[in-house]
Design a protein around this motif. Structure first.
Motif, PDB file in Angstrom:
ATOM      1  N   UNK A  27       0.841  -1.204   0.000  1.00  0.00           N
ATOM      2  CA  UNK A  27       0.000   0.000   0.000  1.00  0.00           C
ATOM      3  C   UNK A  27       0.873   1.250   0.000  1.00  0.00           C
ATOM      4  N   UNK A  28       1.532   1.501  -1.144  1.00  0.00           N
ATOM      5  CA  UNK A  28       2.379   2.675  -1.274  1.00  0.00           C
ATOM      6  C   UNK A  28       2.094   3.352  -2.606  1.00  0.00           C
ATOM      7  N   UNK A  29       2.319   4.673  -2.701  1.00  0.00           N
ATOM      8  CA  UNK A  29       2.005   5.396  -3.936  1.00  0.00           C
ATOM      9  C   UNK A  29       2.759   4.831  -5.145  1.00  0.00           C
ATOM     10  N   UNK A  30       2.073   4.769  -6.270  1.00  0.00           N
ATOM     11  CA  UNK A  30       2.694   4.368  -7.528  1.00  0.00           C
ATOM     12  C   UNK A  30       2.565   2.908  -7.887  1.00  0.00           C
ATOM     13  N   UNK A  31       2.180   2.074  -6.928  1.00  0.00           N
ATOM     14  CA  UNK A  31       2.084   0.637  -7.209  1.00  0.00           C
ATOM     15  C   UNK A  31       0.982   0.341  -8.219  1.00  0.00           C
ATOM     16  N   UNK A  75      -0.233  -2.971   5.850  1.00  0.00           N
ATOM     17  CA  UNK A  75       0.100  -2.199   4.658  1.00  0.00           C
ATOM     18  C   UNK A  75       0.013  -2.961   3.354  1.00  0.00           C
ATOM     19  N   UNK A  76      -0.849  -3.961   3.291  1.00  0.00           N
ATOM     20  CA  UNK A  76      -1.024  -4.768   2.075  1.00  0.00           C
ATOM     21  C   UNK A  76      -2.472  -4.691   1.597  1.00  0.00           C
ATOM     22  N   UNK A 123       4.359  -8.197  -5.123  1.00  0.00           N
ATOM     23  CA  UNK A 123       3.011  -8.651  -4.783  1.00  0.00           C
ATOM     24  C   UNK A 123       3.029 -10.129  -4.425  1.00  0.00           C
ATOM     25  N   UNK A 124       1.893 -10.618  -3.920  1.00  0.00           N
ATOM     26  CA  UNK A 124       1.746 -12.024  -3.564  1.00  0.00           C
ATOM     27  C   UNK A 124       1.236 -12.832  -4.742  1.00  0.00           C
TER      28      UNK A 124
END
Length: 402
Positions: free
Chosen positions: A269-273, A299-300, A328-329
């Motif tokens: 959960x971070x910008x740009x992903x 944060x996922x 990612x998972x």
């Protein structure tokens, strides 16, 4: 009037049907109309051609796909032009290139760039009926390109705009646009007139009457459309700009069984992903529908979206390509889903309509997997096995049957 008449694959699937349509076109011409004809490949010819290619090489490149897929229309145009000649009309068959239809360089899903009117208008002025191959054009490098399945509708609208036609008639195997698909709902109401926006929502979410891009093009350039039955007289359904309505109204129900759900688990959960993920899909020209991001702990997130079955392979390649980059998972897909939508005017602004949509589905114990809305639409993804039950109960709730 100057009219473009488009005939779909089921309308020209036999030589008998071609002759019958040619007779009709000749009669329309004798009544004073100037006509350009656009035709699709006969029946399931395109499927047959693609199957041949798959037998030779299931991984054949897109250029060769377009090369073989475009040949079905060339059979249709030659037969139709010859049939018109049999009825005493001067006619000439034209491939997309010969008709002056330019596209970009994207194989199998090419975007139209322009239609040169000179060749077509010269033929029309000489009393000749041009018969144009739908679904195809020519790229800047001179390669044959195709517009995607159903693209003959888009060809017809583009030609109508290019030559300044008064009307674009789409002839098919139904006598207009209905409030629901008769395969799922008993005796749905026929719609006499519908707006571009409503028709776009219907086409985008499962209605098979018109190719989505054709309606978008018609709206952009104000091309008046009429959907009619190819082999019986009817007034059909008019698609044009209509006055804006304020009162919320459900006009139609659509279903789409041709979707696949893809889930990317444990996305940071971070910008740009999300941008990195969907950039890969964009590079492959994959069309996305519903997108849902679910918040989880630590944060996922999970990101889920739907694509058409035709574009599933490209979509899966895209997310697998970016998986390691975004850390990612697992990636899961589910092809057992279907989408049902209600379309109309100011739908999402009415809490009553929203409630009735969800209550109707809940009343038969069906779970909703994903939800997407716009001002004129509510779409729900459900298990495909429950689709017919849901379609019947929703259409009944909103009075879409006769």
């Amino acid at each position: 009037m100057l009219v473009v008449q488009k005939y779909g694959g089921t309308s020209v699937e036999t030589t008998e049907k071609i002759l019958k349509i040619a007779e009709k076109i000749a009669q329309d011409y004798d009544r004073g109309d100037k006509i350009v004809v656009v035709v699709s490949a006969m029946g399931k010819t395109t499927n047959y051609l693609i199957n041949l290619l798959d037998q030779v090489n299931p991984n054949a490149n897109s250029r060769e796909y377009d090369m073989i897929a475009s040949t079905g229309e060339q059979i249709s145009i030659a037969l139709m032009a010859s049939a018109l000649s049999r009825y005493g009309k001067k006619s000439v068959s034209l491939t997309g290139f010969q008709a002056g239809i330019d596209t970009d360089s994207t194989y199998s899903r090419a975007a139209l760039k322009r239609v040169y009117r000179g060749k077509l208008m010269s033929l029309i002025d000489d009393g000749i009926i041009p018969v144009v191959a739908g679904f195809q054009g020519i790229s800047p490098s001179g390669d044959i390109t195709t517009l995607g399945r159903g693209g003959s509708d888009t060809t017809a609208v583009a030609v109508a705009y290019g030559i300044g036609a008064d009307l674009c008639e789409i002839y098919t195997d139904v006598d207009g646009v209905y409030a629901a698909d008769p395969r799922y709902v008993d005796k749905p109401k026929k719609i006499d007139k519908i707006s571009y926006d409503e028709m776009i929502e219907m086409a985008a979410h499962g209605a098979k009457v018109l190719h989505l891009r054709s309606v978008e093009l018609a709206r952009r350039y104000h091309v008046k459309l009429v959907v009619k039955h190819a082999h019986m007289k009817s007034e059909g359904t008019i698609i044009e700009e209509v006055g804006r309505l304020e009162e919320p109204l459900v006009r139609s129900l659509t279903v789409d069984e041709g979707i696949v759900k893809i889930v990317i688990e444990d996305v940071p959960d971070i910008p740009g992903i999300a941008a990195k993920t969907f950039k890969q899909l964009s590079d492959r020209h994959v069309s996305l529908d519903m997108i849902v991001q679910s918040m989880h702990r630590d944060g996922k997130n999970d990101i889920a979206f739907t694509v058409s079955k035709e574009e599933f392979k490209d979509a899966l390649e895209a997310v697998n390509h970016v998986k390691e980059e975004i850390k990612a998972g697992n990636i899961h897909s589910d092809d057992t889903m279907a989408k049902i939508s209600i379309v109309g005017v100011n739908i999402i602004g009415s809490s009553e309509i929203v409630y009735n949509m969800f209550d109707a589905i809940a009343s038969i114990g069906v779970n909703i997997d994903m939800i997407s809305t716009s001002n004129s639409r509510i779409s729900c993804v459900i298990k495909r096995e429950k689709l017919r039950e849901v379609a019947k109960v929703v259409s009944k709730r909103f009075g879409l049957e006769e």
